[in-house]
Design an enzyme around this catalytic site. Structure first.
Site, PDB file in Angstrom:
ATOM      1  N   ASP A 160      -8.402   3.682   7.232  1.00 25.10           N
ATOM      2  CA  ASP A 160      -7.450   4.149   6.223  1.00 25.10           C
ATOM      3  C   ASP A 160      -8.181   5.130   5.330  1.00 25.10           C
ATOM      4  O   ASP A 160      -9.413   5.211   5.365  1.00 25.10           O
ATOM      5  CB  ASP A 160      -6.896   2.961   5.396  1.00 25.10           C
ATOM      6  CG  ASP A 160      -5.508   3.253   4.835  1.00 25.10           C
ATOM      7  OD1 ASP A 160      -5.370   4.238   4.095  1.00 25.10           O
ATOM      8  OD2 ASP A 160      -4.568   2.495   5.147  1.00 25.10           O
ATOM      9  N   ILE A 161      -7.409   5.804   4.475  1.00 30.29           N
ATOM     10  CA  ILE A 161      -8.010   6.750   3.529  1.00 30.29           C
ATOM     11  C   ILE A 161      -8.575   6.005   2.312  1.00 30.29           C
ATOM     12  O   ILE A 161      -9.284   6.581   1.494  1.00 30.29           O
ATOM     13  CB  ILE A 161      -6.966   7.821   3.152  1.00 30.29           C
ATOM     14  CG1 ILE A 161      -7.634   9.061   2.594  1.00 30.29           C
ATOM     15  CG2 ILE A 161      -5.879   7.278   2.238  1.00 30.29           C
ATOM     16  CD1 ILE A 161      -6.849  10.319   2.798  1.00 30.29           C
ATOM     17  N   ARG A 162      -8.221   4.726   2.189  1.00 33.52           N
ATOM     18  CA  ARG A 162      -8.756   3.895   1.096  1.00 33.52           C
ATOM     19  C   ARG A 162      -9.034   2.497   1.653  1.00 33.52           C
ATOM     20  O   ARG A 162      -8.502   2.147   2.717  1.00 33.52           O
ATOM     21  CB  ARG A 162      -7.734   3.797  -0.047  1.00 33.52           C
ATOM     22  CG  ARG A 162      -6.456   3.145   0.399  1.00 33.52           C
ATOM     23  CD  ARG A 162      -5.333   3.217  -0.618  1.00 33.52           C
ATOM     24  NE  ARG A 162      -4.072   2.916   0.046  1.00 33.52           N
ATOM     25  CZ  ARG A 162      -3.569   1.719   0.243  1.00 33.52           C
ATOM     26  NH1 ARG A 162      -4.223   0.642  -0.174  1.00 33.52           N
ATOM     27  NH2 ARG A 162      -2.421   1.549   0.862  1.00 33.52           N
ATOM     28  N   TYR A 218      11.259  12.567   4.935  1.00 33.18           N
ATOM     29  CA  TYR A 218      10.736  11.475   5.776  1.00 33.18           C
ATOM     30  C   TYR A 218      11.571  11.345   7.053  1.00 33.18           C
ATOM     31  O   TYR A 218      11.025  11.289   8.166  1.00 33.18           O
ATOM     32  CB  TYR A 218      10.778  10.185   4.960  1.00 33.18           C
ATOM     33  CG  TYR A 218      10.445   8.912   5.686  1.00 33.18           C
ATOM     34  CD1 TYR A 218       9.185   8.686   6.205  1.00 33.18           C
ATOM     35  CD2 TYR A 218      11.396   7.890   5.798  1.00 33.18           C
ATOM     36  CE1 TYR A 218       8.879   7.489   6.839  1.00 33.18           C
ATOM     37  CE2 TYR A 218      11.100   6.697   6.421  1.00 33.18           C
ATOM     38  CZ  TYR A 218       9.843   6.497   6.947  1.00 33.18           C
ATOM     39  OH  TYR A 218       9.541   5.306   7.566  1.00 33.18           O
ATOM     40  N   LYS A 270      10.478  11.951  10.909  1.00 31.18           N
ATOM     41  CA  LYS A 270      10.562  10.900  11.939  1.00 31.18           C
ATOM     42  C   LYS A 270      11.412  11.382  13.124  1.00 31.18           C
ATOM     43  O   LYS A 270      11.082  11.119  14.284  1.00 31.18           O
ATOM     44  CB  LYS A 270      11.127   9.613  11.350  1.00 31.18           C
ATOM     45  CG  LYS A 270      10.149   8.892  10.415  1.00 31.18           C
ATOM     46  CD  LYS A 270       8.913   8.401  11.144  1.00 31.18           C
ATOM     47  CE  LYS A 270       7.906   7.702  10.262  1.00 31.18           C
ATOM     48  NZ  LYS A 270       6.655   7.388  10.941  1.00 31.18           N
ATOM     49  N   GLY A 280      -4.157   3.836   9.125  1.00 27.45           N
ATOM     50  CA  GLY A 280      -3.238   3.396   8.063  1.00 27.45           C
ATOM     51  C   GLY A 280      -3.200   1.873   8.017  1.00 27.45           C
ATOM     52  O   GLY A 280      -2.146   1.262   7.831  1.00 27.45           O
ATOM     53  N   ASP A 319      -9.263  10.015   7.229  1.00 31.31           N
ATOM     54  CA  ASP A 319      -8.036  10.724   6.879  1.00 31.31           C
ATOM     55  C   ASP A 319      -7.250  10.977   8.168  1.00 31.31           C
ATOM     56  O   ASP A 319      -7.763  11.620   9.095  1.00 31.31           O
ATOM     57  CB  ASP A 319      -8.446  12.049   6.194  1.00 31.31           C
ATOM     58  CG  ASP A 319      -7.254  12.927   5.854  1.00 31.31           C
ATOM     59  OD1 ASP A 319      -6.120  12.592   6.243  1.00 31.31           O
ATOM     60  OD2 ASP A 319      -7.483  13.962   5.197  1.00 31.31           O
TER      61      ASP A 319
HETATM   62  C1  AKB Z   1      11.758   3.421   3.627  1.00 27.81           C
HETATM   63  O1  AKB Z   1      12.545   2.800   2.887  1.00 27.81           O
HETATM   64  O2  AKB Z   1      11.453   4.613   3.479  1.00 27.81           O
HETATM   65  C2  AKB Z   1      11.157   2.687   4.810  1.00 27.81           C
HETATM   66  C3  AKB Z   1      11.953   2.878   6.057  1.00 27.81           C
HETATM   67  C4  AKB Z   1      13.297   2.303   6.175  1.00 27.81           C
HETATM   68  O3  AKB Z   1      11.490   3.496   6.971  1.00 27.81           O
HETATM   69  N1  AKB Z   1      11.043   1.297   4.512  1.00 27.81           N
END
Ligand code: AKB
Length: 314
Positions: A35-37, A143, A147, A9, A53
């Site tokens: 990275d993938i790109r 997300y 995490k 990444g 990937d």
């Molecule tokens: C987001 O806004 O998703 C990120 C983070 C705080 O992990 N910048």
């Protein structure tokens, strides 16, 4: 000191600057960007690059074996705002990429891993001010859930298999070299570009939305510092709270106005407001300070000066 390092990444907001900082420190040929790109000309031309990937275990393993990689920095992820649009893609990318590097370390194919967590691990019932290292965590975004789960898996792989994995919970990151993509804190970068181009900015978060933030140089220093710390000093194997400053959009606007007096901010909150409202406003990072000597250098005034000064030149 020579060291063979892989950044997965490498073309994103953090990856680009981390790659360049590590190339400066360890030599261009020792730091393999992937990275993938493809990324910026500087990144592509300053050292080795592999199209890869992050969810493809075999592809990562091939690169690791070919370059005899010791340390891996896994920076590929789908962030909070984009993750809400593509929940399963976010989950698959964020979790499978982590398992790939954890399993490589478990099988002794690499020595050490850096994996970033985020303030997104916290949720609406987490204490909002000076959020402690250990506290209630009830993330509401895909997300954040990825995490938080990732943190538990890091701690598990360390305890069960002795994997040397290190992590920090990044706040919103402010940088001028590469744009962020798909985060809730992205406004704090966009606002500087807009201030210089149009002298105004319409913010997707409302006035008073105070969030933890950090200038990229501090984030890169923290990342390299935790990776270079003595393993016995890394007492938290999930992820460390990390802090530099906290502010709302009106405060960054005031800070910009000290350089561009006719700058104006207006507010048009969207779905990202709800995400921001579930996150802490400030973070207690005393454990990172005590365990491996973390100390931020940039506040809002110095960040604004760096951002405007460098964006004007670029
Ligand atoms: C987001 O806004 O998703 C990120 C983070 C705080 O992990 N910048």
């Amino acid at each position: 000191m020579q060291k063979s390092i892989l950044i997965i990444g490498a073309c994103g907001q953090i990856g680009t600057e981390l790659t360049m900082a590590l190339r400066e420190k360890y030599g261009n040929q020792s730091v393999i960007a992937s990275d993938i790109r493809e990324g910026s000309d500087l990144l592509m031309q300053s050292g080795p690059f592999e199209l890869m990937d992050a969810t493809d275990y075999g592809a990562i393993e091939d690169v690791v074996m070919h370059y005899e990689i010791e340390d891996v920095y896994l920076m590929a992820a789908m962030l909070s705002a984009t993750g809400e649009k593509f929940p399963m893609r976010a989950w698959n990318l964020n979790m499978n990429s982590l398992f790939n590097v954890l399993n490589l370390a478990k099988d002794k194919k690499v020595d050490k891993i850096f994996w970033p967590s985020s303030i997104a691990v916290f949720g609406p019932n987490t204490p909002r001010e000076a959020t402690p290292q250990q506290t209630l965590m009830d993330p509401t975004t895909v997300y954040g859930i990825s995490k938080q789960s990732g943190e538990r898996w890091c701690a598990y792989y360390h305890a069960k298999y002795g994997v040397d994995v290190r992590s920090v919970r990044y706040p919103g990151l402010i940088s001028w070299k590469t744009l962020p993509g798909g985060g809730t804190t992205d406004y704090a970068v966009e606002i500087y570009h807009s201030a210089l181009e149009e002298k105004r900015y319409t913010c997707f978060l409302q006035k008073g939305t105070k969030l933890p933030m950090m200038f990229m140089d501090d984030a890169i220093r923290a990342t390299i510092a935790i990776m270079n710390a003595d393993p016995k000093d890394i007492k938290v194997r999930s992820s460390y709270n990390l802090s530099a400053m906290s502010f709302g959009p009106e405060e960054i606007a005031d800070s910009i106005a000290t350089h561009i007096p006719d700058f104006k901010i207006t507010y048009q909150p969207d779905f990202r407001q709800q995400i921001a409202d579930s996150w802490p406003s400030s973070i207690d990072d005393s454990e990172a300070k005590a365990d491996w000597g973390w100390a931020p250098e940039f506040d809002l005034a110095t960040t604004t000066k760096e951002m405007l000064g460098n964006l004007v030149k670029s």
